[in-house]
Write a protein that holds these residues in place. Structure first.
Motif, PDB file in Angstrom:
ATOM      1  N   ALA A  72      17.543 -31.196 -47.039  1.00  0.00           N
ATOM      2  CA  ALA A  72      18.547 -31.804 -46.154  1.00  0.00           C
ATOM      3  C   ALA A  72      19.533 -32.648 -46.945  1.00  0.00           C
ATOM      4  O   ALA A  72      20.745 -32.611 -46.698  1.00  0.00           O
ATOM      5  CB  ALA A  72      17.850 -32.654 -45.089  1.00  0.00           C
ATOM      6  N   SER A  73      19.037 -33.409 -47.919  1.00  0.00           N
ATOM      7  CA  SER A  73      19.916 -34.247 -48.742  1.00  0.00           C
ATOM      8  C   SER A  73      20.872 -33.394 -49.570  1.00  0.00           C
ATOM      9  O   SER A  73      22.087 -33.652 -49.611  1.00  0.00           O
ATOM     10  CB  SER A  73      19.075 -35.130 -49.665  1.00  0.00           C
ATOM     11  OG  SER A  73      19.898 -35.814 -50.585  1.00  0.00           O
ATOM     12  N   LEU A  74      20.355 -32.367 -50.228  1.00  0.00           N
ATOM     13  CA  LEU A  74      21.200 -31.509 -51.071  1.00  0.00           C
ATOM     14  C   LEU A  74      22.228 -30.770 -50.230  1.00  0.00           C
ATOM     15  O   LEU A  74      23.388 -30.601 -50.646  1.00  0.00           O
ATOM     16  CB  LEU A  74      20.327 -30.521 -51.838  1.00  0.00           C
ATOM     17  CG  LEU A  74      19.418 -31.161 -52.900  1.00  0.00           C
ATOM     18  CD1 LEU A  74      18.385 -30.145 -53.393  1.00  0.00           C
ATOM     19  CD2 LEU A  74      20.235 -31.678 -54.068  1.00  0.00           C
ATOM     20  N   THR A  75      21.834 -30.340 -49.040  1.00  0.00           N
ATOM     21  CA  THR A  75      22.783 -29.651 -48.161  1.00  0.00           C
ATOM     22  C   THR A  75      23.898 -30.601 -47.724  1.00  0.00           C
ATOM     23  O   THR A  75      25.071 -30.211 -47.649  1.00  0.00           O
ATOM     24  CB  THR A  75      22.056 -29.099 -46.920  1.00  0.00           C
ATOM     25  OG1 THR A  75      21.046 -28.173 -47.346  1.00  0.00           O
ATOM     26  CG2 THR A  75      23.026 -28.376 -45.993  1.00  0.00           C
ATOM     27  N   ARG A  76      23.548 -31.862 -47.462  1.00  0.00           N
ATOM     28  CA  ARG A  76      24.576 -32.854 -47.112  1.00  0.00           C
ATOM     29  C   ARG A  76      25.582 -33.015 -48.242  1.00  0.00           C
ATOM     30  O   ARG A  76      26.792 -33.105 -48.012  1.00  0.00           O
ATOM     31  CB  ARG A  76      23.933 -34.200 -46.798  1.00  0.00           C
ATOM     32  CG  ARG A  76      23.413 -34.346 -45.395  1.00  0.00           C
ATOM     33  CD  ARG A  76      23.138 -35.810 -45.053  1.00  0.00           C
ATOM     34  NE  ARG A  76      22.146 -36.419 -45.913  1.00  0.00           N
ATOM     35  CZ  ARG A  76      20.846 -36.383 -45.694  1.00  0.00           C
ATOM     36  NH1 ARG A  76      20.370 -35.740 -44.629  1.00  0.00           N
ATOM     37  NH2 ARG A  76      20.007 -36.973 -46.519  1.00  0.00           N
ATOM     38  N   VAL A  77      25.097 -33.050 -49.471  1.00  0.00           N
ATOM     39  CA  VAL A  77      25.996 -33.217 -50.612  1.00  0.00           C
ATOM     40  C   VAL A  77      26.934 -32.021 -50.743  1.00  0.00           C
ATOM     41  O   VAL A  77      28.135 -32.179 -50.989  1.00  0.00           O
ATOM     42  CB  VAL A  77      25.187 -33.428 -51.912  1.00  0.00           C
ATOM     43  CG1 VAL A  77      26.112 -33.497 -53.115  1.00  0.00           C
ATOM     44  CG2 VAL A  77      24.363 -34.704 -51.816  1.00  0.00           C
ATOM     45  N   VAL A  78      26.401 -30.812 -50.581  1.00  0.00           N
ATOM     46  CA  VAL A  78      27.231 -29.603 -50.658  1.00  0.00           C
ATOM     47  C   VAL A  78      28.285 -29.606 -49.551  1.00  0.00           C
ATOM     48  O   VAL A  78      29.463 -29.300 -49.782  1.00  0.00           O
ATOM     49  CB  VAL A  78      26.360 -28.336 -50.560  1.00  0.00           C
ATOM     50  CG1 VAL A  78      27.236 -27.086 -50.463  1.00  0.00           C
ATOM     51  CG2 VAL A  78      25.445 -28.222 -51.770  1.00  0.00           C
ATOM     52  N   ASP A  79      27.880 -29.976 -48.349  1.00  0.00           N
ATOM     53  CA  ASP A  79      28.794 -29.914 -47.202  1.00  0.00           C
ATOM     54  C   ASP A  79      29.830 -31.033 -47.213  1.00  0.00           C
ATOM     55  O   ASP A  79      30.971 -30.832 -46.785  1.00  0.00           O
ATOM     56  CB  ASP A  79      28.001 -29.988 -45.886  1.00  0.00           C
ATOM     57  CG  ASP A  79      27.179 -28.732 -45.634  1.00  0.00           C
ATOM     58  OD1 ASP A  79      27.482 -27.708 -46.271  1.00  0.00           O
ATOM     59  OD2 ASP A  79      26.251 -28.775 -44.820  1.00  0.00           O
ATOM     60  N   THR A  80      29.442 -32.228 -47.687  1.00  0.00           N
ATOM     61  CA  THR A  80      30.338 -33.385 -47.607  1.00  0.00           C
ATOM     62  C   THR A  80      31.050 -33.705 -48.900  1.00  0.00           C
ATOM     63  O   THR A  80      32.090 -34.357 -48.895  1.00  0.00           O
ATOM     64  CB  THR A  80      29.558 -34.641 -47.178  1.00  0.00           C
ATOM     65  OG1 THR A  80      28.630 -35.000 -48.206  1.00  0.00           O
ATOM     66  CG2 THR A  80      28.803 -34.389 -45.876  1.00  0.00           C
ATOM     67  N   GLY A  81      30.495 -33.248 -50.035  1.00  0.00           N
ATOM     68  CA  GLY A  81      31.072 -33.621 -51.314  1.00  0.00           C
ATOM     69  C   GLY A  81      30.821 -35.069 -51.672  1.00  0.00           C
ATOM     70  O   GLY A  81      31.513 -35.635 -52.524  1.00  0.00           O
ATOM     71  N   ASN A 111      21.184 -37.568 -55.319  1.00  0.00           N
ATOM     72  CA  ASN A 111      21.882 -36.289 -55.474  1.00  0.00           C
ATOM     73  C   ASN A 111      23.387 -36.527 -55.410  1.00  0.00           C
ATOM     74  O   ASN A 111      23.872 -37.227 -54.523  1.00  0.00           O
ATOM     75  CB  ASN A 111      21.445 -35.316 -54.376  1.00  0.00           C
ATOM     76  CG  ASN A 111      19.948 -35.098 -54.393  1.00  0.00           C
ATOM     77  OD1 ASN A 111      19.389 -34.747 -55.422  1.00  0.00           O
ATOM     78  ND2 ASN A 111      19.293 -35.335 -53.266  1.00  0.00           N
ATOM     79  N   ALA A 112      24.118 -35.939 -56.352  1.00  0.00           N
ATOM     80  CA  ALA A 112      25.561 -36.175 -56.431  1.00  0.00           C
ATOM     81  C   ALA A 112      26.275 -34.853 -56.714  1.00  0.00           C
ATOM     82  O   ALA A 112      25.721 -33.962 -57.363  1.00  0.00           O
ATOM     83  CB  ALA A 112      25.875 -37.187 -57.524  1.00  0.00           C
ATOM     84  N   PRO A 113      27.536 -34.724 -56.222  1.00  0.00           N
ATOM     85  CA  PRO A 113      28.268 -33.466 -56.404  1.00  0.00           C
ATOM     86  C   PRO A 113      29.116 -33.458 -57.672  1.00  0.00           C
ATOM     87  O   PRO A 113      29.558 -34.503 -58.153  1.00  0.00           O
ATOM     88  CB  PRO A 113      29.173 -33.438 -55.169  1.00  0.00           C
ATOM     89  CG  PRO A 113      29.506 -34.894 -54.960  1.00  0.00           C
ATOM     90  CD  PRO A 113      28.255 -35.666 -55.359  1.00  0.00           C
ATOM     91  N   ILE A 114      29.340 -32.277 -58.198  1.00  0.00           N
ATOM     92  CA  ILE A 114      30.391 -32.031 -59.184  1.00  0.00           C
ATOM     93  C   ILE A 114      31.403 -31.126 -58.494  1.00  0.00           C
ATOM     94  O   ILE A 114      31.072 -30.010 -58.093  1.00  0.00           O
ATOM     95  CB  ILE A 114      29.844 -31.370 -60.459  1.00  0.00           C
ATOM     96  CG1 ILE A 114      28.850 -32.311 -61.150  1.00  0.00           C
ATOM     97  CG2 ILE A 114      30.983 -31.019 -61.412  1.00  0.00           C
ATOM     98  CD1 ILE A 114      28.217 -31.729 -62.393  1.00  0.00           C
ATOM     99  N   VAL A 115      32.625 -31.617 -58.342  1.00  0.00           N
ATOM    100  CA  VAL A 115      33.643 -30.930 -57.551  1.00  0.00           C
ATOM    101  C   VAL A 115      34.565 -30.145 -58.469  1.00  0.00           C
ATOM    102  O   VAL A 115      35.021 -30.649 -59.503  1.00  0.00           O
ATOM    103  CB  VAL A 115      34.451 -31.940 -56.708  1.00  0.00           C
ATOM    104  CG1 VAL A 115      35.525 -31.228 -55.897  1.00  0.00           C
ATOM    105  CG2 VAL A 115      33.514 -32.714 -55.783  1.00  0.00           C
ATOM    106  N   GLY A 116      34.839 -28.900 -58.106  1.00  0.00           N
ATOM    107  CA  GLY A 116      35.713 -28.054 -58.889  1.00  0.00           C
ATOM    108  C   GLY A 116      37.177 -28.316 -58.608  1.00  0.00           C
ATOM    109  O   GLY A 116      37.539 -29.136 -57.759  1.00  0.00           O
ATOM    110  N   PRO A 117      38.080 -27.608 -59.302  1.00  0.00           N
ATOM    111  CA  PRO A 117      39.530 -27.839 -59.156  1.00  0.00           C
ATOM    112  C   PRO A 117      40.060 -27.526 -57.765  1.00  0.00           C
ATOM    113  O   PRO A 117      41.104 -28.031 -57.378  1.00  0.00           O
ATOM    114  CB  PRO A 117      40.145 -26.897 -60.213  1.00  0.00           C
ATOM    115  CG  PRO A 117      39.084 -25.887 -60.505  1.00  0.00           C
ATOM    116  CD  PRO A 117      37.778 -26.592 -60.336  1.00  0.00           C
ATOM    117  N   GLU A 118      39.342 -26.697 -56.986  1.00  0.00           N
ATOM    118  CA  GLU A 118      39.801 -26.372 -55.640  1.00  0.00           C
ATOM    119  C   GLU A 118      39.197 -27.290 -54.589  1.00  0.00           C
ATOM    120  O   GLU A 118      39.375 -27.078 -53.383  1.00  0.00           O
ATOM    121  CB  GLU A 118      39.467 -24.913 -55.314  1.00  0.00           C
ATOM    122  CG  GLU A 118      40.182 -23.918 -56.221  1.00  0.00           C
ATOM    123  CD  GLU A 118      39.900 -22.475 -55.832  1.00  0.00           C
ATOM    124  OE1 GLU A 118      39.113 -22.262 -54.885  1.00  0.00           O
ATOM    125  OE2 GLU A 118      40.458 -21.571 -56.474  1.00  0.00           O
ATOM    126  N   GLY A 119      38.472 -28.321 -55.017  1.00  0.00           N
ATOM    127  CA  GLY A 119      37.931 -29.290 -54.080  1.00  0.00           C
ATOM    128  C   GLY A 119      36.562 -28.950 -53.534  1.00  0.00           C
ATOM    129  O   GLY A 119      36.033 -29.692 -52.708  1.00  0.00           O
TER     130      GLY A 119
END
Length: 409
Positions: A72-81, A111-119
C-alpha cells in the motif's frame, strides 16, 4: 575534488543503511550491500525479482500484514509521486538456508520516488531501518526500562503520524485551490449555437494529483463553424493548473484568427516556449464546419478524437499527429487533415485519464473506448458523457484528471 567524477554506483553500494531500488512494478532494480547482508540474501536472489516473491508474508501467521502494508505504501508513492514514511512493521523473513523457518523481524521503512523527465515515477527508493534488536532488548529489559523504551517508540510513531497528517492537510488544501483555479479558467458548458454538446471535467480522486487537463469550445468566424479542443499539461497541482489556464486561453484566441487548427497549434507551440512548465503538453484542435460537413483537425501528441457514426462505427482522427509542444528544438509547421461527417454523427474529444491504464497497452485502451461508444451510440450527448465516465474510469482511486467533450453533429 570539485572536478573529480563521483562514482555513484560505489556510493550506493557503500551506503551505511539498508537501501533498495524498485521499479514501479515492485521489481528489485538494485540493492546495496547493507540491504543484502541484513536481509540474508545475495544479489542473485534479489535483483530482477518481484519484491513479494523475495519477501512474502509468513504463511503460518494469519495476522501477518507486512506485505499488505508495504504494498500500500509503495503504491501510494507510485500514484502520488510523494515520499511515504511507514509506521514500525513486523515483517518476518524466511531463512534461505532453512526453508520453512521464519525469523521475527522489525523494520522501519521509508519509501521515496525518483521522478523522470516526464513527471512520472520511474524508480522507488526503499530504505529500511532494522530495529529488531531494539525490540528484543525491550522485551529482555526490566519492566521499568521496557516501559521507557515502549514510550519512546510510541512517541516516535506518533510524531511520524503527525507529520504525515500535516502533509495530507497541506496537499488537500493545495488540491482545493488547484480545483478552484481550474474551474475558474475552464469555460462554462454553454450551448454552441443550436448544436448539442456535453463537457465533463473529472479531477483525480487523489489529493496530490490535480492535473492540467482542459477543454475548450468556441464559435469560429463563418456561417456555422465551431472550434473544439482538449489538452493536457504535464505535472500536478497549482503549477500545472496555472500553465493550463495560459495555454487554453492562448489556443482559444489563436483558433479565432488562424487559418485552421494546424496554424493555431503552431502559434500555441511558439507561445509555449515562453511559459515555464509547458514543455511536452499535448493538445488537439478541431474545426467543425456544418456548411461543408467536414472536421478539420491537428494534434500535438494527443490521443486521437473519435467520430461515432449513427450506425455505431467509430473512426479515429489520427491522420494529423505531431509531437507535443516543445518536443522539437526547431519550429516545424504541424500537419492537418480533414474528414467528412453525416448529420447525427458524434465527435468525442478526451484526455488520457479517461482510457489509459498502467497495465494496459494504449491500443487496447482505445478499443475499450470505441466499444463503449458503440454500445451507447443512441444516447444524447449528456447521457453519453455520463455513460463513458461510468464505463471507462477506474472504480477505485483515479490517479489522473479526465476532460471530455462530446458534440452531436
Amino acid at each position: 575534488m570539485a572536478d573529480a567524477a563521483i562514482d555513484y554506483a560505489a556510493v550506493f553500494k557503500a551506503l551505511p543503511g539498508m537501501v533498495a531500488l524498485l521499479t514501479p512494478e515492485l521489481v528489485f532494480a538494485d540493492a546495496n550491500e547493507e540491504f543484502l547482508t541484513m536481509s540474508g540474501r545475495n544479489r542473485e536472489q534479489v535483483v530482477g525479482r518481484y519484491l513479494f516473491d523475495v519477501f512474502p508474508d509468513n504463511p503460518s501467521d494469519p495476522s501477518a500484514s507486512g506485505m499488505r502494508n508495504l504494498a500500500a505504501s509503495l503504491t501510494r508513492v507510485v500514484d502520488t509521486g510523494e515520499r511515504d514514511a511507514m509506521a514500525l512493521q513486523r515483517y518476518d523473513v524466511e531463512s534461505v538456508q532453512r526453508p520453512g523457518e521464519w525469523e521475527e523481524r522489525y523494520w522501519s521503512p521509508v519509501n521515496a520516488p525518483i521522478v523522470g523527465p516526464e513527471g512520472n515515477v520511474v524508480l522507488l527508493i526503499h530504505r529500511v531501518e532494522e530495529v529488531t534488536e531494539l525490540i528484543r532488548a525491550r522485551d529482555r529489559a526490566p519492566a521499568d526500562r521496557a516501559r521507557v523504551m515502549e514510550a519512546e517508540l510510541y512517541t516516535r510513531a506518533r510524531e511520524l503520524q503527525e507529520v504525515n497528517e500535516r502533509l495530507r492537510e497541506a496537499h488537500a488544501h493545495e488540491r482545493e485551490i488547484a480545483l478552484a483555479l481550474q474551474k475558474a479558467m475552464l469555460p462554462a458548458p454553454n450551448p454552441i449555437g443550436h448544436h448539442r454538446a456535453a463537457v465533463r471535467y473529472q479531477p483525480a480522486t487523489d489529493a496530490l494529483n490535480v492535473c492540467g487537463d482542459w477543454y475548450d469550445l468556441v464559435d469560429l468566424p463563418g456561417v456555422d463553424r465551431i472550434g473544439v479542443a482538449v489538452g493536457d499539461v504535464v505535472g500536478h497541482g497549482l503549477p500545472a493548473a496555472s500553465v493550463m489556464g495560459k495555454l487554453r486561453s492562448a489556443l482559444s484566441a489563436a483558433c479565432l484568427v488562424a487559418d485552421g487548427p494546424a496554424q493555431a497549434l503552431d502559434a500555441l507551440g511558439l507561445y509555449s516556449r515562453s511559459v515555464d512548465g509547458a514543455e511536452n503538453t499535448t493538445a488537439v484542435q478541431t474545426c467543425v464546419d456544418w456548411d461543408t460537413h467536414t472536421i478539420t483537425y491537428s494534434s500535438a501528441g494527443h490521443l486521437p478524437p473519435a467520430l461515432l457514426s449513427r450506425d455505431g462505427r467509430v473512426v479515429l482522427l489520427d491522420q494529423a499527429t505531431d509531437p507535443p509542444l516543445g518536443a522539437r528544438p526547431e519550429h516545424t509547421p504541424r500537419p492537418e487533415a480533414t474528414l467528412g461527417f453525416t448529420e447525427g454523427d458524434t465527435l468525442v474529444l478526451y484526455t488520457d485519464g479517461l482510457i489509459e491504464r498502467r497495465d494496459e497497452d494504449i491500443d487496447h485502451s482505445i478499443v475499450r473506448l470505441a466499444d463503449a461508444l458503440t454500445r451507447h451510440r443512441r444516447s444524447a450527448p449528456e447521457l453519453l458523457a455520463d455513460a463513458l465516465l461510468l464505463d471507462l474510469l477506474p472504480s477505485g482511486l483515479a490517479t489522473d484528471d479526465t476532460a471530455l467533450v462530446i458534440v452531436r453533429l
